[in-house]
Design an enzyme around this catalytic site. Structure first.
Site, mmCIF file in Angstrom:
data_model
loop_
_atom_site.group_PDB
_atom_site.id
_atom_site.type_symbol
_atom_site.label_atom_id
_atom_site.label_comp_id
_atom_site.label_asym_id
_atom_site.label_seq_id
_atom_site.Cartn_x
_atom_site.Cartn_y
_atom_site.Cartn_z
ATOM 1 N N GLU A 261 0.313 -0.942 0.020
ATOM 2 C CA GLU A 261 0.043 0.070 0.174
ATOM 3 C C GLU A 261 0.744 1.017 0.126
ATOM 4 O OE1 GLU A 261 -3.257 -0.363 2.879
ATOM 5 O OE2 GLU A 261 -2.332 -1.798 3.596
ATOM 6 N N CYS B 247 -1.857 9.036 3.421
ATOM 7 C CA CYS B 247 -1.983 8.616 1.810
ATOM 8 C C CYS B 247 -2.925 9.100 0.814
ATOM 9 C CB CYS B 247 -1.707 7.551 1.350
ATOM 10 S SG CYS B 247 -2.913 6.032 2.033
HETATM 11 P P1 NAD Z 1 8.652 4.573 4.010
HETATM 12 O O1 NAD Z 1 9.322 4.129 2.849
HETATM 13 O O2 NAD Z 1 10.651 5.459 4.191
HETATM 14 O O3 NAD Z 1 8.720 3.295 6.155
HETATM 15 C C1 NAD Z 1 8.023 3.023 5.707
HETATM 16 C C2 NAD Z 1 8.507 2.155 6.120
HETATM 17 O O4 NAD Z 1 9.135 0.923 5.880
HETATM 18 C C3 NAD Z 1 8.619 2.074 7.859
HETATM 19 O O5 NAD Z 1 8.685 0.822 8.459
HETATM 20 C C4 NAD Z 1 10.599 1.802 7.746
HETATM 21 O O6 NAD Z 1 11.014 2.256 8.731
HETATM 22 C C5 NAD Z 1 10.250 0.519 6.538
HETATM 23 N N1 NAD Z 1 12.399 0.714 5.493
HETATM 24 C C6 NAD Z 1 12.626 1.540 5.390
HETATM 25 N N2 NAD Z 1 13.576 1.617 5.013
HETATM 26 C C7 NAD Z 1 12.766 -0.201 4.283
HETATM 27 C C8 NAD Z 1 13.588 -1.310 3.420
HETATM 28 N N3 NAD Z 1 14.510 -0.861 2.749
HETATM 29 N N4 NAD Z 1 12.782 -1.978 3.023
HETATM 30 C C9 NAD Z 1 11.962 -2.430 4.926
HETATM 31 N N5 NAD Z 1 11.806 -2.015 4.964
HETATM 32 C C10 NAD Z 1 12.232 -0.108 4.857
HETATM 33 O O7 NAD Z 1 7.655 5.565 4.030
HETATM 34 P P2 NAD Z 1 7.350 6.707 5.648
HETATM 35 O O8 NAD Z 1 7.518 7.641 5.110
HETATM 36 O O9 NAD Z 1 7.614 5.983 6.839
HETATM 37 O O10 NAD Z 1 5.571 6.753 5.059
HETATM 38 C C11 NAD Z 1 5.346 7.798 3.971
HETATM 39 C C12 NAD Z 1 4.397 7.083 2.914
HETATM 40 O O11 NAD Z 1 3.523 6.073 2.930
HETATM 41 C C13 NAD Z 1 3.886 7.904 2.091
HETATM 42 O O12 NAD Z 1 4.693 8.200 0.381
HETATM 43 C C14 NAD Z 1 2.390 7.788 2.281
HETATM 44 O O13 NAD Z 1 1.715 8.094 0.486
HETATM 45 C C15 NAD Z 1 2.957 5.998 2.369
HETATM 46 N N6 NAD Z 1 1.788 5.393 2.707
HETATM 47 C C16 NAD Z 1 0.158 4.847 1.754
HETATM 48 C C17 NAD Z 1 -0.502 4.381 2.447
HETATM 49 C C18 NAD Z 1 -1.319 3.469 1.408
HETATM 50 O O14 NAD Z 1 -2.407 2.963 1.718
HETATM 51 N N7 NAD Z 1 -1.563 3.340 0.054
HETATM 52 C C19 NAD Z 1 -1.365 4.615 4.114
HETATM 53 C C20 NAD Z 1 0.244 5.477 4.966
HETATM 54 C C21 NAD Z 1 0.934 5.808 3.808
#
Ligand code: NAD
Length: 469
Positions: free
Chosen positions: A238, A272
Site C-alpha cells: 500500500e 496517503c
Molecule cells: P517509508 O517507505 O520511508 O517507510 C515505511 C516503513 O518501511 C517504515 O517502517 C520504515 O522504517 C521501513 N523501511 C524503510 N526502508 C526499508 C527497506 N529497505 N526495507 C523494508 N522496510 C523499510 O515511508 P514513510 O515515509 O514512513 O511513510 C510515508 C509514505 O507512506 C507516503 O508515501 C505515504 O503515501 C505512504 N502511505 C501509504 C498508505 C496506503 O495505504 N497506500 C498509507 C499510509 C502511508
C-alpha cells in the site's frame, strides 16, 4: 585514521535509538534498536506459535474481541503517547485508537468454511481456506496504530502469526499497543520488532516469512518487493498517492470549502489518500483559492497536546525538508503562496498551512507526493483537460469530484484511473470496502473480506463423487 562514530541523540544508549517529539524536535524517549540477526529467533518463535493459533478459529475470534476491549481501556495511555511521537492533535489520536479497535472487532470473525466448487463434473471438490504462516507487517509513521491494526487484525484473524515493524519515527505507541493486544493472545502470536534500517529490509527478505504486507513509500515498496522475491513470499503493498480533487462548474466553493480543506490538511497533510492537488474551472479558481486560504489562515497550528490545536507539526525533519523543497520549487516555478509558504518561527517541525495559486502543471508539488500541509490549486478550461491532468501521474490511489449535479459528478469520477473515487468528499473508507491502489500506488487489496483473503490461501481437495472400480 579516526573511525567515524554514528551520530547518537544525547542520552541514547547502545542498542536503543532516540524518539523525537516533532513539536520540539527534541528526544524524549528511546526504543530498542534491534539488530537484523535477532530476527531468526523471533521468526522461529512466530512459526512455532502459528501451529496452535491456526488450529482454533473460535479461540481467535474471542481473543481478538478481548484485545479490542483492552485497547479501548488503554486509550488514555495510548493517545498522549501517540500524539507526543507523531505530532497529531490529541483528538485525532483518540480517533485513530477508535479505528484500531473497530478493525479488531470487524475482523474477529471465523474464516469462511469449506466452499464447494461446482463445474458440472461428477467430482466433489472444495476450497478449504488456510493460513499462510508468519506475516511481516511493515508500517509508516503517519497513522502508526491504525495502519498496524489494518495489517495485524486480518492476518491474525486468518490464523497467521505477525511480526510488526513500526517506523523508527513512531515506535512507542505501537509498542504499547502490541503489549496490550498481546495480553489477550497466546505468546509469540503478535511480536513487535523495532530498529533502524536495515532491520525492515531483513524482515522483508527473511526466508521464514510467508507474506510481507507493507505500507509506505513507492521507493521502499519496490525494495520490499525485491527483498521478498528471495523467498517468493506473498507481497501486499500500500504505497503513496497523489490524489486529485476535480471541482465542477456547478460547485459552490464556500459550501464545500471546509470538507475540501480538511480532506487535504488532516493529519497535517500526511495521509496517503489526502487531496494533494485541486483542479478548479478557470471561472471559479480564485473563489476556491480564497475559500481555502481563509480556512488555512484561521486553522490553529500547535503542538498536538496543546488544547485547541487543529494542526500539529510535520512528523520528522526529512519530511519537513521535503515539504520545504516542494514549496520552494513551486515558488521558483512562478507559483504564489496565497497564505503560508514557510516554516513557523518556533521550535519543532511546524510548517504554515499553505495554499498555492498559479502553479505550473509540471511543478513537483503537483507531480510528486508532497505529504504535508501544502495544497496547489490549478485552473482548468474544460473537463477533459482536468481528467487528463488528474490521471497524468504514476500514482493511482484515489480521487474525487465535487459538484451539485451528482450524476454528472459520478460520470466524471468514473473516468478517474485510481482505486477509489469519491463524490463531494474524499478519503472516507468503510471497513467493509476493498482498498487497492493501482499503478505505483500498490499491489494487492486491503479492507473488507478482500483483506482477509489476502492473508489466506485456497487449499483445494478434489475427489470423485464415488469410488470408481
Ligand atoms: P517509508 O517507505 O520511508 O517507510 C515505511 C516503513 O518501511 C517504515 O517502517 C520504515 O522504517 C521501513 N523501511 C524503510 N526502508 C526499508 C527497506 N529497505 N526495507 C523494508 N522496510 C523499510 O515511508 P514513510 O515515509 O514512513 O511513510 C510515508 C509514505 O507512506 C507516503 O508515501 C505515504 O503515501 C505512504 N502511505 C501509504 C498508505 C496506503 O495505504 N497506500 C498509507 C499510509 C502511508
Amino acid at each position: 585514521m579516526p573511525t567515524r562514530q554514528p551520530r547518537r541523540a544525547p542520552g541514547t544508549r547502545d542498542g536503543r535509538f532516540a524518539v523525537l517529539d516533532p513539536a520540539t524536535g527534541e528526544a524524549f524517549d528511546e526504543a530498542p534498536d534491534q539488530r537484523p540477526d535477532e530476527l531468526d529467533a523471533v521468526v522461529a518463535r512466530a512459526h512455532k506459535a502459528w501451529r496452535g493459533w491456526r488450529a482454533d478459529p473460535v479461540a481467535r475470534t474471542s481473543a481478538l474481541l478481548a484485545a479490542a476491549d483492552a485497547v479501548d481501556a488503554a486509550g488514555a495511555d495510548l493517545a498522549p503517547l501517540l500524539t507526543r511521537e507523531q505530532g497529531k492533535p490529541l483528538a485525532e489520536s483518540y480517533a485513530e485508537i477508535a479505528r484500531t479497535t473497530a478493525r479488531l472487532r470487524y475482523f474477529a470473525e471465523p474464516v469462511p468454511g469449506p466452499q464447494p466448487i461446482t463445474d458440472g463434473r461428477p467430482v466433489r471438490s472444495e476450497i478449504r481456506w488456510r493460513s499462510l504462516g508468519p506475516v511481516a507487517a511493515i508500517v509508516p509513521w503517519n497513522f502508526p496504530l491504525q495502519l498496524a491494526s489494518a495489517k495485524f487484525a486480518p492476518a491474525l484473524a486468518a490464523g497467521n502469526t505477525v511480526l510488526l515493524k513500526p517506523s523508527p519515527f513512531t515506535p512507542l505507541a505501537t509498542r504499547l499497543l502490541v503489549s496490550v493486544v498481546s495480553d489477550a493472545l497466546p505468546p509469540d502470536v503478535l511480536t513487535i520488532v523495532t530498529g533502524r534500517e536495515p532491520l525492515g529490509a531483513h524482515l522483508a527478505s527473511h526466508p521464514g516469512i510467508r507474506h510481507v504486507t507493507f505500507t509506505g513509500s513507492v521507493t521502499t515498496g519496490r525494495a520490499v518487493a525485491r527483498g521478498a522475491a528471495a523467498s517468493l513470499a506473498r507481497v501486499t503493498l500500500e504505497l503513496g498517492g497523489n490524489d486529485a480533487a476535480i471541482l465542477l462548474e456547478d460547485v459552490d466553493p464556500e459550501r464545500i470549502a471546509d470538507r475540501l480543506f480538511w480532506a487535504a490538511f488532516r493529519n497535517c497533510g500526511q495521509v496517503c489518500m489526502a487531496v494533494k492537488r485541486v483542479y478548479a474551472p478557470v471561472r471559479l479558481c480564485s473563489q476556491v483559492v480564497e475559500a481555502l486560504a481563509q480556512r488555512a489562515k484561521t486553522t490553529v497550528v500547535g503542538a498536538g497536546l496543546e488544547p485547541g490545536s487543529q494542526l500539529g507539526p510535520v512528523n520528522n525533519a526529512p519530511q519537513l525538508a521535503r515539504v520545504e523543497r516542494c514549496t520552494a520549487q513551486a515558488l521558483a516555478d512562478g507559483a504564489r503562496a496565497v497564505t503560508g509558504g514557510r516554516r513557523l518561527d518556533r521550535p519543532g517541525y511546524f510548517f504554515a498551512p499553505t495554499i498555492l495559486a498559479d502553479v505550473p502543471y509540471d511543478s513537483p508539488v503537483v507531480t510528486e507526493e508532497q505529504f504535508g500541509p501544502v495544497l496547489p490549486v490549478l485552473p482548468y478550461r474544460n473537463i477533459d483537460e482536468a481528467v487528463e491532468a488528474a490521471n497524468d501521474t504514476g500514482f493511482g490511489l484515489g480521487g474525487s469530484v465535487w459538484g451539485t449535479d451528482l450524476d454528472r459528478a459520478e460520470a466524471v469520477a468514473d473516468r478517474l484511473e485510481c482505486g477509489t473515487a469519491w463524490i463531494n468528499h474524499h478519503a472516507e473508507l468503510s471497513l467493509a470496502q476493498p482498498f487497492a491502489g493501482i499503478k505505483e500506488s500498490g499491489v494487492g487489496v486491503a479492507g473488507g473480506p478482500w483483506g482477509l483473503y489476502g492473508n489466506l490461501r485456497p487449499f483445494v481437495v478434489h475427489r470423485p463423487e464415488e469410488e470408481r472400480p
